[in-house]
Enzyme design. Structure first.
Site, PDB file in Angstrom:
ATOM      1  N   ASP A 214      58.572  27.996 -24.031  1.00  0.00           N
ATOM      2  CA  ASP A 214      59.235  27.887 -25.343  1.00  0.00           C
ATOM      3  C   ASP A 214      59.281  28.247 -26.643  1.00  0.00           C
ATOM      4  O   ASP A 214      58.644  28.821 -26.699  1.00  0.00           O
ATOM      5  CB  ASP A 214      57.279  27.129 -25.292  1.00  0.00           C
ATOM      6  CG  ASP A 214      56.855  26.236 -25.997  1.00  0.00           C
ATOM      7  OD1 ASP A 214      57.103  24.602 -26.276  1.00  0.00           O
ATOM      8  OD2 ASP A 214      56.503  26.309 -26.539  1.00  0.00           O
ATOM      9  N   GLU A 272      63.486  27.267 -24.613  1.00  0.00           N
ATOM     10  CA  GLU A 272      63.718  26.031 -25.272  1.00  0.00           C
ATOM     11  C   GLU A 272      64.381  26.488 -26.423  1.00  0.00           C
ATOM     12  O   GLU A 272      63.388  26.861 -26.995  1.00  0.00           O
ATOM     13  CB  GLU A 272      62.491  25.293 -24.850  1.00  0.00           C
ATOM     14  CG  GLU A 272      62.334  24.042 -26.004  1.00  0.00           C
ATOM     15  CD  GLU A 272      60.841  23.712 -26.830  1.00  0.00           C
ATOM     16  OE1 GLU A 272      61.232  22.746 -26.960  1.00  0.00           O
ATOM     17  OE2 GLU A 272      60.925  24.473 -26.701  1.00  0.00           O
TER      18      GLU A 272
END
Length: 548
Positions: A214, A272
């Site tokens: 993330d 990401e």
């Protein structure tokens, strides 16, 4: 329309996952994202859980995916739906126990499905023991140095709205590029780096096959040379903002790559990284860093043949330059579902949610385009991601009542940015049942719209022409014709309003224009997202795979 009876899919799958396999499976894999709180609820509390996921893994096996990616399930106060982690080595009781996670991994591997878990390294929860220790220890302490504390804030803003700084009782300020309850870690601190290597090992030892990282572009921040943060950040000509995509992140991922490479079975790292231009995305997937990076440029492309061809060309070029596969994606838990994004005839592409008072997408138009877009994506060389419910043709819940919204963006923006709740509503499994089969009764942490009855799995399974059967057929044919491992050659004869190419022996034509497009002479249709016209041509907003 091409369809395959359900029984023909049983047993065709790849070998079960073993630690001896080393196939670079990730180069052309189809990976299915599960948002745990909205996938399947086994205990009836209205929130999805790990046993619920395990019970539905046969669905993923029948669909034909290679791996499942689980959004966070760690202990968390749930200020940002689990992306505020309080303990990186356990399961939140909301979702089950570590034993439930182990059972999920074992069942997935038995079905030949790999398991990727979300890792959230940019920030922790404010309830994480480290942050609580930092608050107690005070300014200048080793505990505070694990986070980004400063004597004065600068003008950085939170992604969720408002200032990215919050003051604590002793007068210092801490950085939170997201919610106030998500303090950013200081990745210049060796203790932080060492801790996350051990977190990687903890989950690798439990059998996970990789990590989706993330905010992977946000770990390193560039502070002023004087370390005074009350001045504006320094200008970086032709470069990223000082809190994003700094060169120092790549050292971290090179060290992580060594860790995952030390385990058997081709474990992977997925970035990401919301970076621009697309050339910078390729830096994350150099041979000694991550294996995949989400292609957000493709996700954000408009329903335009020129726009799609351009992003496909640039994506393939930059990834090939570093020897990496291109990773395609249309929907996830952070954006409006693509069947609704494409449902605006005027080209509107909402990114931050759709409110009931907003202009509503044309549901039929969005589904027609969404099916064509999915077929187009799944025919491209490289890996692909499918977001839960996408295989049902599920649209955004675009009329969600404001008083049930839970996304911190909604609150921190002063109720001006709708946020992401509309794409996170629990998905429908059974028409007419309580919570559409999401759980054993009617409880659902976000309300489901009545229109979803027709999208339920049991209304589509075995039904010729359904979106579910379209996905199953597409994934089977993708594997049969090795499209993910293929090579793209454009086929300009289809005209300027079509995205058309050859991938191996398959011709792919997606018509984004108003006029029908003829297939090559002698073409034999393998699969179509909609009916062809009476002359066998491809109508508007339709995609076809054919052999020539």
């Amino acid at each position: 329309m091409f369809t395959v009876p359900a029984m023909r899919f049983v047993g065709y799958r790849r070998l079960s996952v073993t630690t001896e396999q080393s196939t670079q499976w990730w180069r052309d894999a189809v990976i299915y994202q599960v948002y745990p709180r909205s996938f399947a609820d086994a205990d009836g509390d209205g929130v999805g859980d790990l046993p619920g996921i395990t019970a539905r893994l046969d669905h993923l096996a029948g669909l034909g995916v290679d791996a499942v990616w689980l959004s966070p399930f760690y202990p968390s106060p749930q200020a940002d739906a689990g992306y505020d982690v309080a303990n990186y080595r356990d399961v939140d009781p909301l979702f089950g126990r570590l034993a439930d996670f182990d059972a999920l991994v074992a069942r997935a591997h038995a079905l030949g499905i790999r398991v990727i878990v979300d890792l959230v390294p940019n920030h922790t929860s404010d309830e994480h023991p480290w942050f609580q220790a930092a608050l107690a220890a005070g300014p200048g302490s080793p505990e505070r140095d694990r986070y980004c504390f400063r004597d004065e804030p600068n003008d950085w803003e939170s992604i969720f709205g408002g200032s990215a700084w919050t003051q604590v009782e002793d007068g210092q300020w801490y950085l939170h590029l997201f919610d106030v309850r998500q303090p950013d870690l200081n990745w210049n601190n060796p203790e932080v780096r060492a801790e996350f290597v051990e977190i990687l090992r903890f989950w690798l030892d439990r059998g996970v096959d990789g990590f989706r990282v993330d905010v992977s572009h946000g770990l390193i921040k560039t502070w002023e040379p004087s370390d005074k943060v009350d001045a504006p950040p320094p200008a970086i000509p032709d470069g990223p903002e000082p809190m994003w995509d700094q060169d120092g992140v790549h050292e971290i991922y090179r060290s992580w790559r060594k860790v995952v490479d030390s385990y058997p079975g081709e474990r992977i790292l997925v970035a990401e990284a919301w970076v621009d231009p697309i050339e910078r995305m390729a830096r994350y997937v150099r041979p000694d860093e991550m294996h995949q990076a989400f292609n957000f440029a493709y996700l954000l492309a408009s329903w335009s043949a020129d726009a799609i061809r351009e992003v496909v060309d640039s994506s393939l070029a930059v990834c090939q330059a570093v020897g990496a596969p291109t990773t395609w994606v249309l929907s996830n838990h952070d954006v409006v579902r693509h069947t609704s994004r494409f449902g605006y005839a005027d080209g509107t592409l909402p990114r931050n949610g759709i409110a009931a008072a907003d202009p509503q997408p044309d549901e039929a138009l969005g589904l027609r385009r969404g099916r064509a877009a999915s077929m187009l994506m799944l025919a491209l060389p490289g890996a692909a991601y499918v977001y839960q419910g996408e295989e049902f043709g599920l649209p955004e819940h675009s009329t969600l009542p404001d008083d049930v919204r839970q996304d911190p963006t909604w609150v921190r923006s002063g109720h001006t940015v709708v946020g992401r709740d509309g794409c996170r509503v629990p998905i429908p499994w059974a028409a007419g049942g309580p919570s559409y089969g999401f759980g054993p009764d009617s409880r659902s942490w976000l309300p489901q719209p009545p229109a979803w009855d027709r999208y339920a799995l049991d209304r589509q399974r075995g039904v010729e022409g359904s979106t579910y059967e379209l996905y199953r057929a597409a994934l089977r044919l993708r594997r049969e014709y090795a499209l993910g491992a293929g090579t793209l050659t454009w086929w300009p004869e289809a005209g300027p309003d079509a995205v058309a190419f050859r991938n191996g022996g398959v011709v792919v034509v997606a018509n984004l224009g108003a006029e029908p497009v003829a297939l090559p002479a002698g073409a034999r249709v393998l699969l179509a997202s909609g009916d062809l016209d009476v002359d066998g041509r491809v109508p508007t907003d339709t995609a076809v795979w054919a052999l020539v």
